[in-house]
Motif scaffolding. Structure first.
Motif, PDB file in Angstrom:
ATOM      1  N   THR A   5      12.383 -36.226  29.771  1.00 27.62           N
ATOM      2  CA  THR A   5      13.734 -36.458  29.256  1.00 27.62           C
ATOM      3  C   THR A   5      14.026 -35.492  28.127  1.00 27.62           C
ATOM      4  O   THR A   5      13.130 -35.107  27.368  1.00 27.62           O
ATOM      5  N   GLN A   6      15.294 -35.113  28.026  1.00 27.87           N
ATOM      6  CA  GLN A   6      15.713 -34.180  26.995  1.00 27.87           C
ATOM      7  C   GLN A   6      16.996 -34.688  26.342  1.00 27.87           C
ATOM      8  O   GLN A   6      17.837 -35.307  26.992  1.00 27.87           O
ATOM      9  N   SER A   7      17.118 -34.374  25.059  1.00 26.43           N
ATOM     10  CA  SER A   7      18.345 -34.728  24.347  1.00 26.43           C
ATOM     11  C   SER A   7      18.684 -33.658  23.331  1.00 26.43           C
ATOM     12  O   SER A   7      17.788 -32.994  22.794  1.00 26.43           O
ATOM     13  N   PRO A   8      19.974 -33.469  23.067  1.00 23.58           N
ATOM     14  CA  PRO A   8      21.098 -34.051  23.788  1.00 23.58           C
ATOM     15  C   PRO A   8      21.315 -33.354  25.129  1.00 23.58           C
ATOM     16  O   PRO A   8      20.621 -32.392  25.436  1.00 23.58           O
ATOM     17  N   THR A   9      22.291 -33.811  25.883  1.00 26.44           N
ATOM     18  CA  THR A   9      22.606 -33.201  27.161  1.00 26.44           C
ATOM     19  C   THR A   9      23.384 -31.911  26.954  1.00 26.44           C
ATOM     20  O   THR A   9      23.130 -30.907  27.614  1.00 26.44           O
ATOM     21  N   HIS A  10      24.353 -31.987  26.063  1.00 23.71           N
ATOM     22  CA  HIS A  10      25.173 -30.824  25.732  1.00 23.71           C
ATOM     23  C   HIS A  10      25.289 -30.706  24.219  1.00 23.71           C
ATOM     24  O   HIS A  10      25.207 -31.712  23.495  1.00 23.71           O
ATOM     25  N   LEU A  11      25.497 -29.472  23.784  1.00 25.75           N
ATOM     26  CA  LEU A  11      25.582 -29.207  22.356  1.00 25.75           C
ATOM     27  C   LEU A  11      26.456 -27.973  22.144  1.00 25.75           C
ATOM     28  O   LEU A  11      26.298 -26.966  22.848  1.00 25.75           O
ATOM     29  N   LEU A  21      16.504 -29.213  19.524  1.00 25.41           N
ATOM     30  CA  LEU A  21      16.522 -29.856  20.835  1.00 25.41           C
ATOM     31  C   LEU A  21      15.238 -30.666  20.991  1.00 25.41           C
ATOM     32  O   LEU A  21      14.186 -30.264  20.476  1.00 25.41           O
ATOM     33  N   ARG A  22      15.337 -31.772  21.699  1.00 25.12           N
ATOM     34  CA  ARG A  22      14.208 -32.679  21.808  1.00 25.12           C
ATOM     35  C   ARG A  22      13.782 -32.914  23.249  1.00 25.12           C
ATOM     36  O   ARG A  22      14.611 -32.890  24.167  1.00 25.12           O
ATOM     37  N   THR A 108      19.060 -29.073  28.269  1.00 29.66           N
ATOM     38  CA  THR A 108      20.120 -29.212  27.269  1.00 29.66           C
ATOM     39  C   THR A 108      20.982 -27.959  27.349  1.00 29.66           C
ATOM     40  O   THR A 108      20.472 -26.843  27.216  1.00 29.66           O
TER      41      THR A 108
END
Lengths: 113, 112
Positions: A5-11, A21-22, A108
């Motif tokens: 999983t990654q966050s955020p989706t958009h930036l 980014l995580r 992301t």
């Protein structure tokens, strides 16, 4: 079993700013790699973390840095953003260092204005 | 340095027709080769991989690839494509130490 999983989706950021980014790896995976995928291009290797240390690094400037936490999750930091940093950033995890198969997250999407 | 060349940026093909996506690599040492698929707005999914042994590798979704050392190629094939195969396909080579190098991708469009 959750995948990567990654966050955020958009930036969206502006030039000169900094971004973090995580990534959370797949359960049981201890190795995390980061890739930059520019529009219309294949992913380019940024670096790889294992046991909380950077083990491999691609051809990216020092503005790109990372970190891996004891729970194997990881962060990618980019300082002094440039327009050319706009891309999809992908995280991939492996069950152990040296394992050939990588599992990718959805990415992301970073836009630098 | 190891690199990967995908010879076709776009491949249109009619539904139920066969398809071949071409990949060539450059390397003087043993290589590990991979094909990944990327659907819109998603990450990459492993289709198949060649590490050693049989040169014909079978993967998911009916895809297969053949490792040809003399031609330094690793072409991806499917005998009959479906609409759902429309996606971006990436060939990749793994360097010692688990560093992957990807090609620029081939966009496969299946036409009804």
């Amino acid at each position: 079993d959750a995948g990567v999983t990654q966050s955020p989706t958009h930036l969206i950021k502006t030039r000169g700013q900094q971004v973090t980014l995580r990534c959370s790896p797949k359960s049981g995976h201890d190795t995390v790699s980061w890739y930059q995928q520019a529009l219309g291009q294949g992913p380019q290797f940024i670096f790889q973390y294992y046991e909380e240390e950077e083990r491999q690094r691609g051809n990216f400037p020092d503005r790109f840095s990372g970190h891996q936490f004891p729970n194997y999750s990881s962060e990618l930091n980019v300082n002094a953003l440039l327009l050319g940093d706009s891309a999809l950033y992908l995280c991939a995890s492996s069950p152990f260092w040296g394992e050939d198969t990588q599992y990718f997250g959805p990415g992301t999407r970073l836009t630098v204005l | 340095a190891q690199s990967v060349t995908q010879l076709d940026s776009q491949v249109p093909v009619f539904e139920e027709a066969p398809v071949e996506l071409r990949c060539n690599y450059s390397s003087s040492v043993s290589v590990y080769l991979f094909w990944y698929v990327q659907y819109p707005n998603q990450g990459l999914q492993l289709l198949l991989k060649y590490l050693s042994g049989s040169t014909l590798v079978k993967g998911i979704n009916g895809f297969e690839a053949e490792f040809n050392k003399s031609q330094t190629s690793f072409h991806l094939r499917k005998p009959s494509v479906h609409i759902s195969d429309t996606a971006e396909y990436f060939c990749a080579v793994r360097r010692v130490g688990n560093q992957f190098y990807f090609g620029t991708g081939t966009s496969l469009t299946v036409i009804p």
